[in-house]
Scaffold this motif. Structure first.
Motif, PDB file in Angstrom:
ATOM      1  N   PRO A 220       0.899  -1.062  -0.142  1.00 35.12           N
ATOM      2  CA  PRO A 220       0.051  -0.067  -0.122  1.00 35.12           C
ATOM      3  C   PRO A 220       1.037   1.276  -0.094  1.00 35.12           C
ATOM      4  CG  PRO A 220      -0.742  -1.624   1.574  1.00 35.12           C
ATOM      5  CD  PRO A 220       0.744  -1.936   1.074  1.00 35.12           C
ATOM      6  N   ALA A 221       0.291   2.318  -0.656  1.00 34.31           N
ATOM      7  CA  ALA A 221       1.114   3.556  -0.968  1.00 34.31           C
ATOM      8  C   ALA A 221       0.939   4.393   0.627  1.00 34.31           C
ATOM      9  CB  ALA A 221       0.439   4.418  -1.904  1.00 34.31           C
ATOM     10  N   TYR A 222      -0.192   4.260   1.110  1.00 38.65           N
ATOM     11  CA  TYR A 222      -0.331   5.127   2.280  1.00 38.65           C
ATOM     12  C   TYR A 222      -0.530   4.380   3.568  1.00 38.65           C
ATOM     13  CZ  TYR A 222      -1.188   9.126  -0.766  1.00 38.65           C
ATOM     14  OH  TYR A 222      -1.043   9.880  -1.691  1.00 38.65           O
ATOM     15  N   SER A 223      -0.149   4.770   4.668  1.00 34.67           N
ATOM     16  CA  SER A 223      -0.234   4.207   5.941  1.00 34.67           C
ATOM     17  C   SER A 223      -0.050   5.267   7.195  1.00 34.67           C
ATOM     18  CB  SER A 223       1.076   3.107   6.399  1.00 34.67           C
ATOM     19  OG  SER A 223       2.286   3.951   6.362  1.00 34.67           O
ATOM     20  N   LEU A 224      -0.573   4.592   8.353  1.00 32.23           N
ATOM     21  CA  LEU A 224      -0.647   5.342   9.367  1.00 32.23           C
ATOM     22  C   LEU A 224       0.499   4.903  10.426  1.00 32.23           C
ATOM     23  CD1 LEU A 224      -4.287   5.074  10.578  1.00 32.23           C
ATOM     24  CD2 LEU A 224      -3.393   7.085   9.587  1.00 32.23           C
ATOM     25  N   ASN A 225       1.454   5.931  10.548  1.00 26.37           N
ATOM     26  CA  ASN A 225       2.592   5.611  11.225  1.00 26.37           C
ATOM     27  C   ASN A 225       2.712   6.425  12.572  1.00 26.37           C
ATOM     28  OD1 ASN A 225       3.361   4.195   8.956  1.00 26.37           O
ATOM     29  ND2 ASN A 225       5.283   5.131   8.725  1.00 26.37           N
ATOM     30  N   VAL A 226       3.556   6.045  13.496  1.00 18.26           N
ATOM     31  CA  VAL A 226       3.751   6.404  14.708  1.00 18.26           C
ATOM     32  C   VAL A 226       5.240   6.945  14.743  1.00 18.26           C
ATOM     33  CG1 VAL A 226       4.214   5.954  17.352  1.00 18.26           C
ATOM     34  CG2 VAL A 226       2.050   4.667  15.793  1.00 18.26           C
ATOM     35  N   PRO A 227       5.488   8.364  14.990  1.00 14.04           N
ATOM     36  CA  PRO A 227       6.769   8.643  14.905  1.00 14.04           C
ATOM     37  C   PRO A 227       7.283   8.554  16.465  1.00 14.04           C
ATOM     38  CG  PRO A 227       5.190  10.700  15.335  1.00 14.04           C
ATOM     39  CD  PRO A 227       4.327   9.213  15.026  1.00 14.04           C
ATOM     40  N   VAL A 228       8.566   8.197  16.604  1.00 17.06           N
ATOM     41  CA  VAL A 228       9.117   7.841  17.796  1.00 17.06           C
ATOM     42  C   VAL A 228      10.146   8.823  18.154  1.00 17.06           C
ATOM     43  CG1 VAL A 228       8.914   5.313  17.289  1.00 17.06           C
ATOM     44  CG2 VAL A 228      11.177   6.426  16.422  1.00 17.06           C
ATOM     45  N   PRO A 229      10.276   8.898  19.704  1.00 17.75           N
ATOM     46  CA  PRO A 229      11.142  10.001  20.181  1.00 17.75           C
ATOM     47  C   PRO A 229      12.689   9.600  19.764  1.00 17.75           C
ATOM     48  CG  PRO A 229      10.443   8.513  21.651  1.00 17.75           C
ATOM     49  CD  PRO A 229       9.683   8.032  20.530  1.00 17.75           C
TER      50      PRO A 229
END
Length: 168
Positions: free
Chosen positions: A2-11
């Motif tokens: 898939p081209a789009y995803s929900l990502n979690v930025p990390v510190p």
């Protein structure tokens, strides 16, 4: 993929930890951008509708506690070089959000999402990445306060959803 995803930025502390561990490998391919995939969304045609549904789903969630501690491996990933060394992330709240996201978009693949979803930050792939397995690392505790929409085609964040009440 898939081209789009929900990502979690990390510190930054998590990124430094992952980069430091990757530097111990000689033949593995280190991950240069450290993040966690929360949910793959799909192709461009669905992007606006899906992010709207995801934004509605995330509304009122509030910050999500997370902890990176220890190194584990995926010995047989569904794609790419093996093994994959990763920082294991403990976050029951993130698992719950992932499950809710699977109600919007079906899990991608049989071993990446849904019941098989493993919150993690990739350290390195292939080569001698497996030598990191079982290492103590961290812990690093933080609160997830936003979810980014990642465009894999352009390799950029195109939108962010704040978990603290406002978006940016």
């Amino acid at each position: 993929m898939p081209a789009y995803s929900l990502n979690v930025p990390v510190p930054a502390d998590v990124s430094r930890l992952a980069a430091g561990l990757a530097a111990e490998c000689r033949t593995a391919e280190p991950r240069e951008r450290h993040t966690m995939v929360l949910k793959r969304l799909g192709e461009a045609a669905d992007y606006r509708r899906l992010i709207g549904e995801a934004r509605d789903l995330l509304a009122g969630t509030g910050p999500i506690p997370a902890r990176a501690a220890g190194v584990e491996t995926f010995e047989a990933p569904p794609s790419g070089r093996a093994p994959v060394a990763y920082l294991a992330v403990d976050s029951p709240g993130l698992l719950a959000v992932h499950e809710r996201c699977c109600d919007i978009v079906d899990p991608f693949g049989e071993v990446l999402e849904g019941d098989e979803y493993v919150p993690h930050v990739t350290i390195a792939r292939g080569g001698d990445a497996g030598r990191l397995a079982g290492r103590d690392a961290g812990p690093v505790d933080w609160e997830i306060d936003r979810i980014d929409v990642w465009d894999a085609y352009h390799e950029t964040v195109v939108e962010s959803v704040s978990l603290t009440g406002s978006s940016g």
